[in-house]
Design a protein around this motif. Sequence first.
Motif, PDB file in Angstrom:
ATOM      1  N   ILE A 195       0.849  -1.191   0.000  1.00 11.42           N
ATOM      2  CA  ILE A 195       0.000   0.000   0.000  1.00 11.42           C
ATOM      3  C   ILE A 195       0.881   1.237   0.000  1.00 11.42           C
ATOM      4  O   ILE A 195       1.833   1.344   0.784  1.00 11.42           O
ATOM      5  CB  ILE A 195      -0.937   0.017   1.223  1.00 11.42           C
ATOM      6  CG1 ILE A 195      -1.836  -1.230   1.221  1.00 11.42           C
ATOM      7  CG2 ILE A 195      -1.788   1.273   1.226  1.00 11.42           C
ATOM      8  CD1 ILE A 195      -2.708  -1.341   2.438  1.00 11.42           C
ATOM      9  N   GLU A 196       0.572   2.150  -0.867  1.00 14.80           N
ATOM     10  CA  GLU A 196       1.280   3.420  -0.937  1.00 14.80           C
ATOM     11  C   GLU A 196       0.244   4.542  -0.840  1.00 14.80           C
ATOM     12  O   GLU A 196      -0.668   4.628  -1.669  1.00 14.80           O
ATOM     13  CB  GLU A 196       2.071   3.545  -2.233  1.00 14.80           C
ATOM     14  CG  GLU A 196       2.889   4.828  -2.308  1.00 14.80           C
ATOM     15  CD  GLU A 196       3.689   4.926  -3.591  1.00 14.80           C
ATOM     16  OE1 GLU A 196       4.364   5.959  -3.807  1.00 14.80           O
ATOM     17  OE2 GLU A 196       3.626   3.955  -4.389  1.00 14.80           O
ATOM     18  N   ILE A 197       0.382   5.378   0.185  1.00 17.87           N
ATOM     19  CA  ILE A 197      -0.574   6.458   0.428  1.00 17.87           C
ATOM     20  C   ILE A 197      -0.039   7.740  -0.191  1.00 17.87           C
ATOM     21  O   ILE A 197       1.097   8.157   0.077  1.00 17.87           O
ATOM     22  CB  ILE A 197      -0.814   6.652   1.938  1.00 17.87           C
ATOM     23  CG1 ILE A 197      -1.367   5.360   2.546  1.00 17.87           C
ATOM     24  CG2 ILE A 197      -1.769   7.818   2.180  1.00 17.87           C
ATOM     25  CD1 ILE A 197      -1.556   5.426   4.044  1.00 17.87           C
ATOM     26  N   LYS A 198      -0.829   8.355  -1.042  1.00 17.68           N
ATOM     27  CA  LYS A 198      -0.469   9.599  -1.703  1.00 17.68           C
ATOM     28  C   LYS A 198      -1.171  10.766  -1.007  1.00 17.68           C
ATOM     29  O   LYS A 198      -2.389  10.723  -0.798  1.00 17.68           O
ATOM     30  CB  LYS A 198      -0.880   9.558  -3.183  1.00 17.68           C
ATOM     31  CG  LYS A 198      -0.120   8.541  -4.026  1.00 17.68           C
ATOM     32  CD  LYS A 198       1.334   8.956  -4.224  1.00 17.68           C
ATOM     33  CE  LYS A 198       2.049   8.010  -5.169  1.00 17.68           C
ATOM     34  NZ  LYS A 198       3.454   8.410  -5.395  1.00 17.68           N
ATOM     35  N   GLN A 199      -0.401  11.748  -0.657  1.00 17.09           N
ATOM     36  CA  GLN A 199      -0.968  12.967  -0.046  1.00 17.09           C
ATOM     37  C   GLN A 199      -1.309  13.953  -1.176  1.00 17.09           C
ATOM     38  O   GLN A 199      -0.441  14.564  -1.778  1.00 17.09           O
ATOM     39  CB  GLN A 199       0.042  13.578   0.921  1.00 17.09           C
ATOM     40  CG  GLN A 199       0.418  12.696   2.095  1.00 17.09           C
ATOM     41  CD  GLN A 199      -0.765  12.441   3.016  1.00 17.09           C
ATOM     42  OE1 GLN A 199      -1.709  13.252   3.079  1.00 17.09           O
ATOM     43  NE2 GLN A 199      -0.702  11.358   3.766  1.00 17.09           N
ATOM     44  N   VAL A 200      -2.583  14.027  -1.459  1.00 18.21           N
ATOM     45  CA  VAL A 200      -3.059  14.907  -2.535  1.00 18.21           C
ATOM     46  C   VAL A 200      -3.386  16.277  -1.940  1.00 18.21           C
ATOM     47  O   VAL A 200      -4.132  16.390  -0.952  1.00 18.21           O
ATOM     48  CB  VAL A 200      -4.300  14.315  -3.217  1.00 18.21           C
ATOM     49  CG1 VAL A 200      -4.763  15.227  -4.363  1.00 18.21           C
ATOM     50  CG2 VAL A 200      -3.992  12.911  -3.729  1.00 18.21           C
ATOM     51  N   GLN A 201      -2.803  17.292  -2.537  1.00 14.41           N
ATOM     52  CA  GLN A 201      -3.069  18.646  -2.054  1.00 14.41           C
ATOM     53  C   GLN A 201      -4.487  19.074  -2.410  1.00 14.41           C
ATOM     54  O   GLN A 201      -5.066  18.597  -3.391  1.00 14.41           O
ATOM     55  CB  GLN A 201      -2.064  19.625  -2.673  1.00 14.41           C
ATOM     56  CG  GLN A 201      -0.616  19.341  -2.293  1.00 14.41           C
ATOM     57  CD  GLN A 201       0.344  20.323  -2.909  1.00 14.41           C
ATOM     58  OE1 GLN A 201      -0.089  21.274  -3.563  1.00 14.41           O
ATOM     59  NE2 GLN A 201       1.639  20.134  -2.666  1.00 14.41           N
ATOM     60  N   SER A 202      -5.017  19.950  -1.616  1.00 19.45           N
ATOM     61  CA  SER A 202      -6.376  20.405  -1.803  1.00 19.45           C
ATOM     62  C   SER A 202      -6.495  21.183  -3.129  1.00 19.45           C
ATOM     63  O   SER A 202      -5.666  22.054  -3.438  1.00 19.45           O
ATOM     64  CB  SER A 202      -6.791  21.318  -0.652  1.00 19.45           C
ATOM     65  OG  SER A 202      -8.105  21.807  -0.841  1.00 19.45           O
ATOM     66  N   GLY A 203      -7.505  20.818  -3.904  1.00 19.58           N
ATOM     67  CA  GLY A 203      -7.752  21.490  -5.179  1.00 19.58           C
ATOM     68  C   GLY A 203      -6.980  20.937  -6.335  1.00 19.58           C
ATOM     69  O   GLY A 203      -7.117  21.417  -7.465  1.00 19.58           O
TER      70      GLY A 203
END
Length: 206
Positions: A195-203
């Motif tokens: 599992i690889e969690i991606k931190q997606v920026q808002s917008g």
Amino acid sequence: MLTGLEAIFFYVFAFIAVAAAFMVISSRNPVHSVLFLILTFFNAAALFLLTGAEFLAMILLVVYVGAVAVLFLFVVMMLDVDFAEMKQGALQYAPVGALVGLILAAELIIVLGGYTFAPELAGSTARPTPPIDQRHNTAALGDIIYTDYIFFFQIAGLILLVAMIGAIVLTLRHKPNAKRQSIPAQVARTTATAIEIKQVQSGKGL
């Protein structure tokens, strides 16, 4: 004995089956050959029904038409097979194929000739067919396959298994750039590597 109507259906189905079988070996398009093969199986199943062997007719449709012929059709249509290259090397095996064909033809002539000149041979079989009112043909076939000839049946299954494995080995093509499944690598995966969690920026969507 067949009645008049049954005899007509017999000759119709037999003629179509023989004609379709001839088209299987004479068609230049492999897809058409498989379709003619399916037509041959359907007519052979109809002939089984006329003789009262409905179990064999259904098995012929389910196994050969529903599995084998459809598998052939998918293999021919989906695989990139160079049939021109295959036909070039087929002539060198023509004498062996002709010899095998002559042997099979001689065996068929001997069997048919023996029953023609000696009809009493049909009643001297080691395992005669029981009357239909006493034993259903499906049960009688099961008695023969799984009781009297169980070892030969198992040997035939083993030979088919070896043939299937051999066909897979012979047709397996190793391509250097193709991605292949690694079972040990998949089994050794952990939660951290799976599992690889991606931190997606808002917008900002993907």
